[in-house]
Design an enzyme around this catalytic site. Structure first.
Site, PDB file in Angstrom:
ATOM      1  N   GLU A  47       0.810  -1.241   0.000  1.00  0.00           N
ATOM      2  CA  GLU A  47       0.000   0.000   0.000  1.00  0.00           C
ATOM      3  C   GLU A  47       0.834   1.278   0.000  1.00  0.00           C
ATOM      4  OE1 GLU A  47      -2.754  -0.304   3.270  1.00  0.00           O
ATOM      5  OE2 GLU A  47      -3.771  -2.037   2.409  1.00  0.00           O
ATOM      6  N   ASP A 103     -12.078 -10.718  -0.497  1.00  0.00           N
ATOM      7  CA  ASP A 103     -13.338 -10.860   0.226  1.00  0.00           C
ATOM      8  C   ASP A 103     -14.356  -9.947  -0.454  1.00  0.00           C
ATOM      9  OD1 ASP A 103     -12.492  -8.390   1.293  1.00  0.00           O
ATOM     10  OD2 ASP A 103     -12.610  -9.025   3.385  1.00  0.00           O
TER      11      ASP A 103
HETATM   12  C1  XIL Z   1      -6.335  -6.232   8.360  1.00  0.00           C
HETATM   13  C2  XIL Z   1      -6.646  -7.380   9.293  1.00  0.00           C
HETATM   14  O1  XIL Z   1      -7.528  -8.250   8.642  1.00  0.00           O
HETATM   15  C3  XIL Z   1      -7.250  -6.861  10.576  1.00  0.00           C
HETATM   16  O2  XIL Z   1      -7.380  -7.924  11.513  1.00  0.00           O
HETATM   17  C4  XIL Z   1      -6.376  -5.770  11.158  1.00  0.00           C
HETATM   18  O3  XIL Z   1      -7.022  -5.213  12.283  1.00  0.00           O
HETATM   19  C5  XIL Z   1      -6.116  -4.678  10.148  1.00  0.00           C
HETATM   20  O4  XIL Z   1      -5.534  -5.266   8.996  1.00  0.00           O
HETATM   21  N1  XIL Z   1      -4.979  -4.605   3.746  1.00  0.00           N
HETATM   22  C6  XIL Z   1      -3.986  -5.413   4.216  1.00  0.00           C
HETATM   23  C7  XIL Z   1      -4.239  -6.293   5.372  1.00  0.00           C
HETATM   24  O5  XIL Z   1      -2.914  -5.498   3.598  1.00  0.00           O
HETATM   25  O6  XIL Z   1      -3.088  -6.487   6.161  1.00  0.00           O
HETATM   26  C8  XIL Z   1      -5.353  -5.770   6.224  1.00  0.00           C
HETATM   27  O7  XIL Z   1      -5.619  -6.733   7.246  1.00  0.00           O
HETATM   28  C9  XIL Z   1      -6.580  -5.488   5.387  1.00  0.00           C
HETATM   29  C10 XIL Z   1      -6.278  -4.444   4.345  1.00  0.00           C
END
Ligand code: XIL
Length: 433
Positions: free
Chosen positions: A146, A256
């Site tokens: 990101e 998802d």
């Molecule tokens: C999310 C997790 O699913 C959560 O449990 C946590 O609180 C925050 O991070 N992008 C990503 C992931 O690269 O690491 C993130 O995961 C969701 C968005």
């Protein structure tokens, strides 16, 4: 890919007579992996583990390999929870995706407090220590996550790394990563980059530049978090293909899709088909096993519901992968129930139970509603009730035709006289045939 599948304990049998009946096996027959995000704190829950072990052949630690989890204090590393996941996966022949080395989020405060020179050495040390610890055990690492802004600017996102080290931090991270574990595939991973848009084009231009200048990069991850505001893009396949054409693998890394029933299933089919249409799309990871532990649980975005029932989306994915399960034809009937209080007065309230068919069509269903004495159910609608001797347990069956298509829902209602007790009724499990 052959080596990954071998590492994952998966054999891709060309021309097998019988269709695969799990996500991992079906994906393997397509030369791909099918993975899930895993949280270490659920590894003691037996249906969680059995669903994981049965269906998936790759895992991504959901949070346990993030900087705050591994190095919350400078140069003091805590690998316990991540090791639990890696050991579980490897002992069962599953592959492991590493997520993630350099990211602005879930980053301990001390990192942002460093000056440029110190930050550069802390970043490289983090990569070296973490990749060194897992050397040879990780099939792909999200080296940088990101780093780009949303929207039309195509700019890098502000972060301690960007702000103090400039654009060059990304290639420095990749060069360090290549030296730390030469066998791991090195990925750049991001969201809102799934379709062709300004953000994905900015990433595309970076990857193109890296390939032209020999900066090590092997893969691009597309998180693929979708909902009604951000649906599966119509040009998902085309976007994956343009990256693949640069000479990198592509992976769907955090899939998802919020929703339910057939519309969610259709979106999953489209996402899986986008990957299958691109030969360099080497695998798909969904961002969790069950809706109940999803980071977006209220959107029920995953393939298994909170009781580990296969959803219509599961069946759609399995079918898209060329497999066939119990829901694919001859069908095991199943249903799930959910309860809500729709109206309330001082002396009574109305409850509503929604019955949803699983991944096969059903011809009838049954569930129970139990109230707490001295509560009484005084009326019901859209169902055919019978009662136990206490009068507290109502068994409800369809009123007339109980047929439901796969994933389709119906509901019944009832009024509970409180008699001083406003507590919610208990809705039993749903059975179907
Ligand atoms: C999310 C997790 O699913 C959560 O449990 C946590 O609180 C925050 O991070 N992008 C990503 C992931 O690269 O690491 C993130 O995961 C969701 C968005």
């Amino acid at each position: 890919m052959a080596s990954l599948l071998a590492a994952a304990g998966v054999s891709a049998l060309a021309g097998t007579a019988e269709a695969a009946s799990t996500l991992g096996a079906a994906a393997a027959e397509k030369g791909r992996y099918f993975g899930t995000a895993v949280a270490a704190n659920h590894l003691g829950e037996s249906p969680y583990v059995s669903t994981l072990d049965t269906e998936f052949n790759s895992v991504t630690p959901e949070n346990e390999m993030k900087w705050d989890a591994l190095e919350s204090t400078r140069n003091s590393f805590n690998f316990g929870a991540a090791d639990q996941i890696v050991n579980h996966a490897r002992s069962r022949g599953m592959a492991v995706r590493g997520h993630t080395l350099v990211w602005h989020s879930q980053l301990p405060g001390w990192v942002g407090g460093l000056g440029a020179a110190d930050l550069r050495s802390a970043m490289n040390n983090h990569i070296n220590q973490v990749m060194g610890h897992y050397k040879g055990k990780i099939h792909s690492w999200d080296v940088v996550n990101e780093a780009f802004q949303d929207g039309s600017s195509g700019a890098r996102r502000s972060s301690p790394f960007q702000d103090k080290l400039g654009n060059g931090f990304i290639e420095e991270a990749f060069r360090t990563a290549r030296a730390a574990d030469p066998a791991a595939k090195l990925c750049y991973n991001d969201y809102n980059t799934d379709g062709v848009n300004a953000k994905s084009t900015a990433v595309y231009n970076m990857v193109k530049d890296f390939k032209a200048r020999g900066v090590p990069i092997d893969c691009v991850g597309f998180q693929s978090h979708f909902n009604s505001a951000s649906p599966v893009p119509g040009d998902f396949r085309a976007n994956l293909q343009r990256f693949a054409d640069l000479g990198v693998d592509v992976q769907i890394t955090e899939l998802d899709i919020e929703g339910s029933g057939t519309s969610q299933a259709t979106s999953y089919t489209n996402a899986v088909n986008a990957c299958l249409a691109v030969s360099r799309c080497t695998g798909i990871t969904v961002w969790g096993v069950t809706d109940k532990y999803s980071w977006r649980a209220s959107g029920t975005p995953l393939l298994f519901d909170g009781n580990y029932n296969k959803k219509p989306a599961y069946n759609a994915v399995l079918t898209a992968l060329g497999g066939s399960g119990s829901g694919g034809g001859g069908g095991s009937a199943a249903c799930t129930v959910s309860y809500s209080r729709t109206d309330e007065w001082s002396d009574r309230f109305n409850g509503k139970v929604t019955v949803t068919a699983g991944s096969s069509a059903i011809s009838t269903w049954t569930t129970t509603v139990t109230v707490t004495s001295p509560q009484k159910i005084s009326s019901t609608w859209n169902g055919s009730p019978t009662w136990d001797s206490s009068g507290n347990v109502m068994t409800m069956k369809p009123n007339g035709n109980g047929s439901l298509a796969a994933g389709a829902s119906t509901s019944f209602g009832f009024t509970v006289m409180k008699n001083g007790n406003a507590s919610a009724p208990t809705v039993g499990s749903c059975t179907a045939s």
